[in-house]
Design a protein around this motif. Structure first.
Motif, mmCIF file in Angstrom:
data_model
loop_
_atom_site.group_PDB
_atom_site.id
_atom_site.type_symbol
_atom_site.label_atom_id
_atom_site.label_comp_id
_atom_site.label_asym_id
_atom_site.label_seq_id
_atom_site.Cartn_x
_atom_site.Cartn_y
_atom_site.Cartn_z
ATOM 1 N N UNK A 1 0.826 -1.211 0.000
ATOM 2 C CA UNK A 1 0.000 0.000 0.000
ATOM 3 C C UNK A 1 0.863 1.265 0.000
ATOM 4 N N UNK A 2 1.703 1.435 1.008
ATOM 5 C CA UNK A 2 2.604 2.594 0.987
ATOM 6 C C UNK A 2 3.457 2.600 -0.281
ATOM 7 N N UNK A 3 4.015 1.443 -0.685
ATOM 8 C CA UNK A 3 4.844 1.440 -1.894
ATOM 9 C C UNK A 3 4.099 1.879 -3.148
ATOM 10 N N UNK A 4 2.822 1.538 -3.259
ATOM 11 C CA UNK A 4 2.076 1.959 -4.451
ATOM 12 C C UNK A 4 1.921 3.474 -4.487
ATOM 13 N N UNK A 5 1.437 4.034 -3.386
ATOM 14 C CA UNK A 5 1.215 5.486 -3.370
ATOM 15 C C UNK A 5 2.530 6.240 -3.569
ATOM 16 N N UNK A 6 3.579 5.732 -2.971
ATOM 17 C CA UNK A 6 4.855 6.440 -3.015
ATOM 18 C C UNK A 6 5.522 6.314 -4.380
ATOM 19 N N UNK B 1 4.067 9.639 4.964
ATOM 20 C CA UNK B 1 2.853 8.927 4.573
ATOM 21 C C UNK B 1 1.891 8.788 5.742
ATOM 22 N N UNK B 2 0.606 8.929 5.444
ATOM 23 C CA UNK B 2 -0.438 8.845 6.446
ATOM 24 C C UNK B 2 -1.399 7.735 6.048
ATOM 25 N N UNK B 3 -1.614 6.794 6.923
ATOM 26 C CA UNK B 3 -2.484 5.673 6.590
ATOM 27 C C UNK B 3 -3.642 5.563 7.549
ATOM 28 N N UNK B 4 -4.789 5.167 7.018
ATOM 29 C CA UNK B 4 -5.910 4.762 7.851
ATOM 30 C C UNK B 4 -5.573 3.485 8.613
ATOM 31 N N UNK B 5 -6.376 3.180 9.608
ATOM 32 C CA UNK B 5 -6.060 2.090 10.533
ATOM 33 C C UNK B 5 -6.259 0.716 9.904
ATOM 34 N N UNK B 6 -7.044 0.626 8.834
ATOM 35 C CA UNK B 6 -7.240 -0.692 8.223
ATOM 36 C C UNK B 6 -5.935 -1.264 7.695
ATOM 37 N N UNK B 7 -4.953 -0.408 7.482
ATOM 38 C CA UNK B 7 -3.640 -0.902 7.088
ATOM 39 C C UNK B 7 -3.022 -1.835 8.114
ATOM 40 N N UNK B 8 -3.465 -1.729 9.353
ATOM 41 C CA UNK B 8 -2.933 -2.595 10.410
ATOM 42 C C UNK B 8 -3.653 -3.927 10.481
ATOM 43 N N UNK B 9 -4.648 -4.116 9.631
ATOM 44 C CA UNK B 9 -5.337 -5.395 9.588
ATOM 45 C C UNK B 9 -6.422 -5.538 10.638
ATOM 46 N N UNK B 10 -7.014 -6.736 10.636
ATOM 47 C CA UNK B 10 -8.174 -6.998 11.498
ATOM 48 C C UNK B 10 -7.793 -7.727 12.780
ATOM 49 N N UNK B 11 -6.503 -7.858 13.015
ATOM 50 C CA UNK B 11 -6.080 -8.518 14.245
ATOM 51 C C UNK B 11 -6.443 -7.685 15.464
ATOM 52 N N UNK C 1 13.957 8.817 3.060
ATOM 53 C CA UNK C 1 13.461 8.841 4.434
ATOM 54 C C UNK C 1 11.964 8.606 4.372
ATOM 55 N N UNK C 2 11.520 7.566 5.067
ATOM 56 C CA UNK C 2 10.110 7.160 4.982
ATOM 57 C C UNK C 2 9.525 7.187 6.380
ATOM 58 N N UNK C 3 8.533 8.030 6.587
ATOM 59 C CA UNK C 3 7.895 8.116 7.907
ATOM 60 C C UNK C 3 6.398 7.849 7.772
ATOM 61 N N UNK C 4 5.954 6.669 8.212
ATOM 62 C CA UNK C 4 4.516 6.377 8.171
ATOM 63 C C UNK C 4 3.817 6.920 9.421
ATOM 64 N N UNK C 5 2.565 7.289 9.251
ATOM 65 C CA UNK C 5 1.760 7.820 10.361
ATOM 66 C C UNK C 5 0.423 7.087 10.419
ATOM 67 N N UNK C 6 -0.059 6.877 11.616
ATOM 68 C CA UNK C 6 -1.381 6.291 11.820
ATOM 69 C C UNK C 6 -2.394 7.428 11.932
ATOM 70 N N UNK D 1 -10.015 3.896 6.029
ATOM 71 C CA UNK D 1 -9.341 3.631 4.761
ATOM 72 C C UNK D 1 -8.584 4.854 4.272
ATOM 73 N N UNK D 2 -7.564 4.604 3.473
ATOM 74 C CA UNK D 2 -6.904 5.691 2.788
ATOM 75 C C UNK D 2 -5.449 5.825 3.149
ATOM 76 N N UNK D 3 -4.655 6.114 2.126
ATOM 77 C CA UNK D 3 -3.270 6.520 2.335
ATOM 78 C C UNK D 3 -3.077 7.850 1.630
ATOM 79 N N UNK D 4 -2.460 8.767 2.345
ATOM 80 C CA UNK D 4 -2.061 10.044 1.758
ATOM 81 C C UNK D 4 -0.541 10.102 1.849
ATOM 82 N N UNK D 5 0.119 10.040 0.689
ATOM 83 C CA UNK D 5 1.574 10.165 0.658
ATOM 84 C C UNK D 5 1.923 11.598 0.275
ATOM 85 N N UNK D 6 2.703 12.239 1.124
ATOM 86 C CA UNK D 6 3.218 13.570 0.811
ATOM 87 C C UNK D 6 4.704 13.390 0.538
#
Lengths: 344, 344, 344, 344
Positions: free
Chosen positions: D150-155, D177-187, D230-235, D240-245
């Motif tokens: 997911x992050x790799x696609x947007x980036x 990069x900013x990701x919605x929580x679904x990126x962490x899965x359903x665990x 330099x890659x900094x992901x954010x929760x 849903x959604x990833x916003x890559x700046x």
């Protein structure tokens, strides 16, 4: 007891001043103004205040009444403090302005970014920039304080230790900032609706945001030279909080950044440097007058990443305004600001 | 200074006790226990507490240590207080239990709803139900207090004026309650994930929720007779807050319900009856120990609709526990509980 | 290919019509009007539509242009369809009105609730109430369809099986309804801001909501007699979804309610009766044209609790409008409406 | 009709495959596996699927059954595809892996980041990286596809036009990069609870996130040389959604970046370059298989800011997997992927 007046009390920074001052042992709100809500009790507009301000109602702003206060806070859109501050200062009342009216030292730059002439350039020489962590001594002597903005507070506190020590390249600074929607105020705009801003993330004003010159001015002062800053604000689907993610290139990999930050803020009551490896959350400062900071150097490279979080309505506005008031009146800086952040 | 112990401090009611007690002028937390987090500093687990409890760490629960406290709060799952309360009381320590262990007077009914035998039925005769608005005198004398639950607090405070005066048909009561997700605790369960509980609304436990017998017991006491209650809890996509929407059939349309409610709670520091026609919002009590209530009779019919909101973690748990403590130790009931709700 | 016009396409029901019609194999949007956005491309206003309607722009409403369509949807505030429907019908164009203009059969009652005279009472005799599950045959023959409202759809579908069979006391019905904020539309109002409506729950319009007479009219028809209904809507911190929690007293405990509901809706493509014991979530219908229902009788008492969920913008508005169009034009009722709800 | 198997269908990418494939005219799901949910119907676990997959139930993974499919998707944690892919390929079944198992070409680097040896290094030479916008021809011939993360696609989609043309300094790239929580899965993890992740923002894994080597590998290929990233992901508090700046320093200010991006993606059905000056919102892609991109050069300086948004579960996972399948089987790439994003 400090007698407090508030101009423009219907917005979020206004109600936040009321929330915090209700717990302040040495200040009381005597006057609060709003043209549109004249006669309305504050507790009718903001039911969280019921039981705390039952007698207080909005009145029309009036220099005589405000001038009877020891200090007047402006929680207003830009331009309002320009018009009133001079008259109030003439009565001997101190002015603490939460708006952007006196933050930029250069009246022409202000005019450029705000699209109108500066309304009180004659007051600029005595306006003190109200960021206590860089300006405490000047604040003590001030009559007119321009409280630092929300993005500028989070960003400056994050960059200062690096720039003051000349440890980062000042030409390539980046501030990627994420703000909750309360930063946009309580005005009825489509973009701030829950259905527009909820469950979504976006950048805005990438071309140039009004806080850019304010941040640049502060960083320039810290660095002792011009700085190049890319500032990208983002609207985040939450009510409160700013998360500034700051990028800088270090000029010397050997420095212990953790120690640098801890030492810089060792005596600051409202800046909290987290242990190495931490990731501060905005909720850890929700409702509290604190900036929490963590500093990283990923993969031990040249790039420093500083994470800096505040509550935009507290350390980014009303809490910081009260911190300035405490300093200005010679009180313990922490008075009325000791509540714990609300988590969860 | 009251010396406080907390058993089970890692959950949301535990951290909320810490948040509120940090502001309490006459209580200090001496011990906090958690088997799983032994040795961890509370401020490492809950960074909002940094600067407030820097020396305090979780320890393994131990009767000797806890017994040195004046009062011990149980912020634990059900069953834990059963096992420890008796020993603590024997040391002279007071017990304030936030769990459901001593709320139901009938041990068999407890066993039925909780699916295990009651672990300390011998203590039930002296357990005092910790809802100050109905039990203040008994609380003053208590050794063991069972703090009222979250749904039960919002629901009972909403129904009491009607039932105490015999003004509603006790056989057809309905409580349609909406709770924020923090009511489900901090346990890692799929149903409480942001991606499962966010942006959605659902009822749960319609067949029968564990708070039903507790509410029924309280309403029966108020009505002086058996009551018929339909209780439907709902999971709401927010962190804090309970909104109870209560339905009852009035037996006498002539009564001034607004006056009835205002008089019933005139001297209650933590129950706020809103003006006629109001609609309380849960955010107006966020973080504050208050229940706000509005009473309606739509289209002037037989059906009364009472709207009652609390913060489930404050007036529905930790704030109410401290209110009980204040009463028990003869302090001003409002001590440490005067902060203003966070809005927005 | 059905040629479709949309009047008032800038609101949430307008964009939702566009979203759904983009997938409809036998309909195409030829005209969309908005006075305020004349000339703006729909995909510039709603970027989710980019790539789907790249040529389509808002135009000023004009009877000649709209009259060239086979059907015109009104996604407008009340009053607009009153003014235009008659002229359009005269051109032979069918009208499907998503507003409340033709839902109430009694023009005086309409005037009372909407605070203005009914603008087209002469059209009421032929206006067909667009709830396919009760009115399918009439819809087939209609020229003018008044699509059922959001609360009315969830509430009627939940109560119908009971009332049609005379199994509930019609005098004591209660509908406790929770709606996402999109029900309030896209207008810029303070109450719908993320910072006002987020992280909070409140009831509103308890005194009387405009959907009350519409629901009462529908339930009266089903019951064959007058009904007594208490309707309390609540604003819920989410974007889409209505959760109706319905309470009724059964007159005969022996009836198998599960079988009753399953049989009533066995042939309905867009009503889904869940297995006994279920609790439908609003997210299970997000974006989909379906109403999911569960029926409970807690503790085997007299009180029936029906849980009914829809997406207010789909089965509660635009999806239902398209379902009506499909019926009206003799198409498979499910055309363009088969997408799966978005979960999570 | 393509016969599809899904391994590990209980997580969010699994249910999203089901949602999207329900609308695919030339694919049908024949098998779906889950050890923990054997025998459970998919529509009982995910009620949004009711009416779409009523016969389908989870079964225990079994090579014989899966091997009867034309293609098998792995929607599993890392490591699972390592164990099964080889056997499946041997039966002639194609494998499309949504996990990270075959994304890194270097087995040792994989081992380093995932903390365990690579389980199938012998398959790496034929594994095709499933990002159609860079690899379409190879995908057509593949047997084993490693769908981009997911992050790799947007980036990558955001950086590619610059790097392919040598227009940016490859040594100083930043992806915030900013990701919605679904990126962490359903665990069930505490950090993903609504009460922990809601109403808050934080960075995580600043030290080094597993997507870093994947992104670096892709950017290196595009740049034709090593890159510094330099890659900094954010929760982010949304589902849903990833916003890559994305930040890069241009080496030539004269280039028309808008034209560059538009030309690069002119023939890409699922990459949408927005008009100059735009700020894409994640909600504009919610539920849709599209990446929307805007490119800025603030204050006409050296720093380029690219904004790139996707739905992490669609273009960042399941939608992209189906896009790969369409290419692999010679179908129109857009089949089953034409639905409009859900907005609001």
């Amino acid at each position: 007891m400090i007698k407090v007046g508030i101009v423009g009390g219907t917005g979020y920074t206004g109600v936040e001043l009321l929330r915090l001052l209700a717990q302040h042992p040495q200040a009381e709100v005597a006057v609060i103004t709003s043209r549109s809500e004249e006669g309305v009790k504050v507790a009718d507009m903001y039911p969280n205040l019921r039981g705390h301000y039952d007698g207080l109602a909005f009145s029309v702003p009036d220099v005589a009444t405000l001038g009877s206060c020891d200090v007047v806070f402006f929680a207003t859109p830009h331009g309002v403090a320009h018009a009133l501050a001079g008259e109030l200062l003439a009565t001997g009342t101190k002015v603490i302005d939460l708006s952007a009216d006196f933050r930029l030292q250069d009246a022409e730059e202000w005019a450029k970014w705000y699209g109108q002439p500066h309304g009180a350039p004659e007051l600029l020489p005595e306006a003190v920039y109200g960021l206590p962590e860089v300006n405490r001594e000047a604040i003590k002597q001030a009559r007119l304080i321009a409280v630092a903005g929300c993005y500028p507070t989070a960003t400056q506190l994050g960059f200062l230790p690096l720039l003051e020590q000349g440890l980062a390249n000042p030409a390539t600074l980046i501030a990627d900032c994420k703000s909750g929607v309360s930063g946009a105020g309580r005005g009825a705009s489509v973009g701030s609706l829950l259905c527009e801003a909820g469950e979504s993330m976006k950048a805005y004003s990438v071309k140039g945001h009004r806080h850019l010159p304010e941040i640049r001015q502060g960083l320039r002062r810290a660095a002792g030279q011009d700085v190049g800053l890319t500032f990208v604000p983002h609207l985040t689907p939450m009510i409160r909080g700013i998360h500034a993610t700051l990028y800088a290139t270090v000029v010397n990999r050997g420095v212990d950044l953790q120690a640098l930050y801890e030492q810089r803020y060792a005596n600051e009551p409202f800046v909290d440097v987290l242990p190495a490896g931490s990731h501060p959350e905005t909720r850890s400062v929700r409702g509290a007058n604190v900036c929490r900071i963590a500093v990283h150097r990923p993969q031990d490279g040249d790039q420093v990443v500083v994470l800096s979080v505040i509550d935009n309505l507290v350390k980014g506005a009303s809490g910081q305004a009260i911190q300035n008031m405490n300093i200005l009146f010679g009180l313990d800086e922490r008075l009325g600001l000791s509540n714990v952040a609300l988590m969860p």
